[in-house]
Scaffold this motif. Structure first.
Motif, PDB file in Angstrom:
ATOM      1  N   SER A  65       0.805  -1.055  -0.062  1.00 14.82           N
ATOM      2  CA  SER A  65       0.115   0.027  -0.032  1.00 14.82           C
ATOM      3  C   SER A  65       0.929   1.084   0.001  1.00 14.82           C
ATOM      4  O   SER A  65       1.921   1.219   0.674  1.00 14.82           O
ATOM      5  N   LYS A  66       0.467   2.239  -0.460  1.00 17.23           N
ATOM      6  CA  LYS A  66       1.232   3.654  -0.906  1.00 17.23           C
ATOM      7  C   LYS A  66       0.773   4.556   0.542  1.00 17.23           C
ATOM      8  O   LYS A  66      -0.379   4.688   0.848  1.00 17.23           O
ATOM      9  N   VAL A  67       1.731   4.799   1.100  1.00 17.61           N
ATOM     10  CA  VAL A  67       1.365   5.643   2.491  1.00 17.61           C
ATOM     11  C   VAL A  67       2.395   7.046   2.029  1.00 17.61           C
ATOM     12  O   VAL A  67       3.575   7.081   1.758  1.00 17.61           O
ATOM     13  N   TYR A  68       1.878   8.203   2.191  1.00 13.44           N
ATOM     14  CA  TYR A  68       2.426   9.532   1.803  1.00 13.44           C
ATOM     15  C   TYR A  68       2.870  10.236   2.922  1.00 13.44           C
ATOM     16  O   TYR A  68       1.989  10.188   4.276  1.00 13.44           O
ATOM     17  N   PHE A  69       3.811  10.968   3.177  1.00 11.89           N
ATOM     18  CA  PHE A  69       4.614  11.555   4.377  1.00 11.89           C
ATOM     19  C   PHE A  69       4.986  12.713   3.976  1.00 11.89           C
ATOM     20  O   PHE A  69       5.674  13.133   2.818  1.00 11.89           O
ATOM     21  N   THR A  70       4.730  13.613   4.849  1.00 14.16           N
ATOM     22  CA  THR A  70       5.498  14.957   4.935  1.00 14.16           C
ATOM     23  C   THR A  70       6.034  15.414   6.314  1.00 14.16           C
ATOM     24  O   THR A  70       5.569  15.308   7.417  1.00 14.16           O
ATOM     25  N   ASN A  71       7.333  15.924   6.258  1.00 14.08           N
ATOM     26  CA  ASN A  71       7.910  16.302   7.468  1.00 14.08           C
ATOM     27  C   ASN A  71       7.421  17.638   7.952  1.00 14.08           C
ATOM     28  O   ASN A  71       6.353  18.226   7.259  1.00 14.08           O
ATOM     29  N   LEU A  72       7.610  18.096   9.328  1.00 15.92           N
ATOM     30  CA  LEU A  72       6.909  19.450   9.732  1.00 15.92           C
ATOM     31  C   LEU A  72       7.851  20.614   9.595  1.00 15.92           C
ATOM     32  O   LEU A  72       7.519  21.708  10.285  1.00 15.92           O
ATOM     33  N   ARG A  73       8.731  20.459   8.556  1.00 12.12           N
ATOM     34  CA  ARG A  73       9.564  21.607   8.238  1.00 12.12           C
ATOM     35  C   ARG A  73       8.599  22.943   7.396  1.00 12.12           C
ATOM     36  O   ARG A  73       7.857  22.205   6.728  1.00 12.12           O
ATOM     37  N   ALA A  74       8.826  23.985   7.677  1.00 15.13           N
ATOM     38  CA  ALA A  74       7.979  25.010   7.102  1.00 15.13           C
ATOM     39  C   ALA A  74       8.655  26.153   6.808  1.00 15.13           C
ATOM     40  O   ALA A  74       9.615  26.558   7.392  1.00 15.13           O
ATOM     41  N   VAL A  75       8.405  26.843   5.524  1.00 18.12           N
ATOM     42  CA  VAL A  75       8.963  27.825   5.095  1.00 18.12           C
ATOM     43  C   VAL A  75       8.100  29.011   4.626  1.00 18.12           C
ATOM     44  O   VAL A  75       6.813  28.604   4.536  1.00 18.12           O
ATOM     45  N   PRO A  76       8.558  30.121   4.445  1.00 20.62           N
ATOM     46  CA  PRO A  76       7.623  31.114   3.980  1.00 20.62           C
ATOM     47  C   PRO A  76       7.034  30.672   2.477  1.00 20.62           C
ATOM     48  O   PRO A  76       7.672  30.423   1.618  1.00 20.62           O
ATOM     49  N   GLY A  77       5.601  30.853   2.555  1.00 22.00           N
ATOM     50  CA  GLY A  77       5.080  30.485   1.578  1.00 22.00           C
ATOM     51  C   GLY A  77       4.704  29.062   1.425  1.00 22.00           C
ATOM     52  O   GLY A  77       3.722  28.589   0.601  1.00 22.00           O
ATOM     53  N   MET A  78       4.864  28.301   2.363  1.00 17.90           N
ATOM     54  CA  MET A  78       4.431  26.846   2.676  1.00 17.90           C
ATOM     55  C   MET A  78       4.298  26.298   4.183  1.00 17.90           C
ATOM     56  O   MET A  78       5.237  25.874   4.621  1.00 17.90           O
ATOM     57  N   ASN A  79       3.197  26.974   4.789  1.00 16.99           N
ATOM     58  CA  ASN A  79       2.923  26.576   6.071  1.00 16.99           C
ATOM     59  C   ASN A  79       2.364  25.175   6.261  1.00 16.99           C
ATOM     60  O   ASN A  79       2.373  24.459   5.366  1.00 16.99           O
ATOM     61  N   LEU A  80       2.312  24.653   7.505  1.00 20.00           N
ATOM     62  CA  LEU A  80       1.739  23.317   7.881  1.00 20.00           C
ATOM     63  C   LEU A  80       0.518  22.896   7.168  1.00 20.00           C
ATOM     64  O   LEU A  80       0.307  21.809   6.940  1.00 20.00           O
ATOM     65  N   LEU A  81      -0.462  24.126   7.410  1.00 17.25           N
ATOM     66  CA  LEU A  81      -1.720  23.776   6.750  1.00 17.25           C
ATOM     67  C   LEU A  81      -1.847  23.407   5.433  1.00 17.25           C
ATOM     68  O   LEU A  81      -2.288  22.434   4.697  1.00 17.25           O
ATOM     69  N   LYS A 108      -1.536  19.720   0.387  1.00 14.42           N
ATOM     70  CA  LYS A 108      -0.771  18.987  -0.532  1.00 14.42           C
ATOM     71  C   LYS A 108      -0.316  17.600  -0.411  1.00 14.42           C
ATOM     72  O   LYS A 108      -0.651  16.746  -1.180  1.00 14.42           O
ATOM     73  N   LEU A 109      -0.303  17.240   0.877  1.00 12.65           N
ATOM     74  CA  LEU A 109      -0.039  15.756   1.316  1.00 12.65           C
ATOM     75  C   LEU A 109      -1.520  14.879   0.730  1.00 12.65           C
ATOM     76  O   LEU A 109      -1.306  13.959   0.093  1.00 12.65           O
ATOM     77  N   VAL A 110      -2.560  15.388   1.171  1.00 12.87           N
ATOM     78  CA  VAL A 110      -3.774  14.418   0.933  1.00 12.87           C
ATOM     79  C   VAL A 110      -4.077  14.532  -0.497  1.00 12.87           C
ATOM     80  O   VAL A 110      -4.737  13.585  -0.872  1.00 12.87           O
ATOM     81  N   LYS A 111      -3.725  15.671  -1.132  1.00 12.99           N
ATOM     82  CA  LYS A 111      -3.966  15.737  -2.620  1.00 12.99           C
ATOM     83  C   LYS A 111      -2.921  14.533  -3.275  1.00 12.99           C
ATOM     84  O   LYS A 111      -3.269  14.054  -4.314  1.00 12.99           O
ATOM     85  N   LYS A 112      -1.757  14.482  -3.072  1.00 14.82           N
ATOM     86  CA  LYS A 112      -0.757  13.691  -3.448  1.00 14.82           C
ATOM     87  C   LYS A 112      -1.260  12.167  -3.208  1.00 14.82           C
ATOM     88  O   LYS A 112      -1.106  11.247  -4.086  1.00 14.82           O
ATOM     89  N   ALA A 113      -1.682  12.020  -2.026  1.00 15.66           N
ATOM     90  CA  ALA A 113      -2.182  10.832  -1.639  1.00 15.66           C
ATOM     91  C   ALA A 113      -3.587  10.212  -2.311  1.00 15.66           C
ATOM     92  O   ALA A 113      -3.757   9.052  -1.855  1.00 15.66           O
ATOM     93  N   GLY A 114      -4.183  11.221  -3.256  1.00 16.57           N
ATOM     94  CA  GLY A 114      -5.314  10.785  -3.916  1.00 16.57           C
ATOM     95  C   GLY A 114      -6.652  11.132  -3.409  1.00 16.57           C
ATOM     96  O   GLY A 114      -7.686  10.546  -3.823  1.00 16.57           O
ATOM     97  N   ILE A 115      -6.863  11.922  -2.431  1.00 21.74           N
ATOM     98  CA  ILE A 115      -8.069  12.143  -1.744  1.00 21.74           C
ATOM     99  C   ILE A 115      -9.190  12.513  -2.739  1.00 21.74           C
ATOM    100  O   ILE A 115     -10.401  12.330  -2.819  1.00 21.74           O
ATOM    101  N   GLU A 116      -8.705  13.420  -3.885  1.00 18.88           N
ATOM    102  CA  GLU A 116      -9.435  13.982  -4.657  1.00 18.88           C
ATOM    103  C   GLU A 116      -9.888  12.891  -5.701  1.00 18.88           C
ATOM    104  O   GLU A 116     -10.787  13.109  -6.646  1.00 18.88           O
ATOM    105  N   GLN A 117      -9.599  11.673  -5.846  1.00 15.56           N
ATOM    106  CA  GLN A 117     -10.033  10.534  -6.451  1.00 15.56           C
ATOM    107  C   GLN A 117     -11.453  10.036  -5.968  1.00 15.56           C
ATOM    108  O   GLN A 117     -12.151   9.539  -6.750  1.00 15.56           O
ATOM    109  N   ILE A 118     -11.871  10.413  -4.666  1.00 15.35           N
ATOM    110  CA  ILE A 118     -13.032  10.166  -4.138  1.00 15.35           C
ATOM    111  C   ILE A 118     -14.062  10.821  -4.803  1.00 15.35           C
ATOM    112  O   ILE A 118     -13.965  12.259  -4.792  1.00 15.35           O
TER     113      ILE A 118
END
Length: 373
Positions: A4-20, A25-35
């Motif tokens: 199974s594919k499990v997608y992961f992102t760390n908690l580093r954040a930079v200007p222009g890309m916060n944790l939210l 981005k994570l859930v989109k890459k993981a395919g939630i929009e396929q539903i």
């Protein structure tokens, strides 16, 4: 079995890309929009946190998922079921107040909150579990079973009974009605604390099996008639009726897996876990201890078994935080790097019994490919 594919992102954040933004981005890459969410009722299962506990997930994370589902045309609601134990989330009114107190409301999350098993934890759907070795008919909060799509958003942390609380615990135990939670936690029936009982008769009136009587202004339960539904626990105004809490840890884990099967079977589902503020105990506690390991990151998958395994593996690779409960538990017990973080925190538990059983009954696979974004 295919990984199974499990997608992961760390908690580093930079200007222009916060944790939210990283979560979206994570859930989109993981395919939630396929539903296909269009005009579908979508249950977003979450733990609102017991007031006094500050380790629960902030509502900001839920809003990211809510907004994304609404953009796809979904009719999403946040949900949880009432608790079996005595606390601030025992009935729907107090549960909602607790959620609001912890920041969960339609204004902060963008959707309504429904307590899935109703006012007193008795609004349940009976779901056959043909694969069950322990559970033949799961008792699930009705609103959860009425939904067309199921999404879990879990805070991954330690747990004193199941080893850790991740996706499967959020799904299985969290979706059980009061009677369902009793079935998972207990091999026995509820009992009366006579010292606390005031003899009001509320339990007698709610019992459909004539199992409760009042003698000398004290209630008693005839276990030969009691079916363990837990309704008496919900109506007692002084919390004098309590669950047996006598199932073995492995039995609880396996029942929890079978309840997860009942929740997920036959409809689209997707799962997200945040391995942050990894406290030694559940968010059901009215306090949270120092985290046992550093924050790790955010994970997402269509497979909750693989998701739990990936979170556990990452957690077991993490260093132990000095001064934590875990550090105290493993002091003087050999090589820290070789020790399981959750079994060391709660030595009587065996979290693997849940994922092993979940894989056995076909929920998912423990074998995964971790894809970092």
């Amino acid at each position: 079995m295919e990984k199974s594919k499990v997608y992961f992102t760390n908690l580093r954040a930079v200007p222009g890309m916060n944790l939210l933004q990283k979560l979206e981005k994570l859930v989109k890459k993981a395919g939630i929009e396929q539903i296909d969410f269009q005009n579908k009722f979508t249950a977003l299962k979450i733990h609102f946190g017991e007031p006094g506990n500050l380790a629960y997930l902030r509502p900001n994370y839920a809003k990211v998922i809510v907004d994304l589902i609404k953009k796809q045309g979904g009719k999403v609601f946040l949900t949880d079921c009432n608790t079996l134990y005595v606390g601030r989330r025992k009935n729907a009114l107090e549960h909602l107040e607790a959620a609001y107190e912890n920041g969960y409301n339609p204004f902060t999350t963008g959707c309504q909150i429904l307590i899935a098993d109703g006012l007193k934890g008795t609004d349940e759907a009976y779901v056959p579990v043909p694969v069950g070795e322990y559970v033949k008919e799961a008792k699930i909060g009705r609103a959860i079973m009425d939904a067309d799509i199921f999404i879990s958003l879990s805070h991954f942390k330690g747990h004193e009974l199941t080893g850790f609380g991740g996706a499967l615990k959020n799904i299985g135990m969290g979706s059980g009605s009061r009677a369902g939670k009793m079935e998972m936690h207990s091999d026995g029936k509820p009992r009366v604390n006579a010292k606390a009982c005031i003899g009001c008769g509320s339990c007698v009136r709610i019992c459909a099996h004539g199992a409760i009587t009042i003698t000398d202004k004290k209630a008693s339960i005839d276990h030969s008639k009691c079916v363990g539904c837990g309704r008496c626990i919900g109506v007692c105004p002084v919390n004098a009726i309590v669950a047996a809490w006598d199932a073995s840890h492995d039995a609880v884990n396996k029942k929890m897996a079978e309840y997860s099967w009942a929740v997920l079977n036959g409809r689209p589902h997707f799962h997200i876990s945040l391995v942050i503020d990894v406290s030694p105990n559940c968010d059901c506690h009215a306090e949270n201890d120092l985290p046992i390991i550093p924050d790790i990151g955010m994970f997402a998958s269509f497979d909750p078994v693989a998701l739990d395994m990936a979170c556990a593996d990452k957690a077991n690779q993490a260093p132990v935080i000095a001064g934590s409960y875990l550090a105290e538990q493993i002091k003087g017990h050999g090589n820290v790097e070789q020790q399981d973080r959750f079994c060391s925190t709660h030595p009587d538990t065996n979290w693997r019994s849940c994922v092993d059983h979940a894989e056995k009954i076909g929920i998912g696979t423990k074998t995964y490919e971790l894809i970092e974004i």
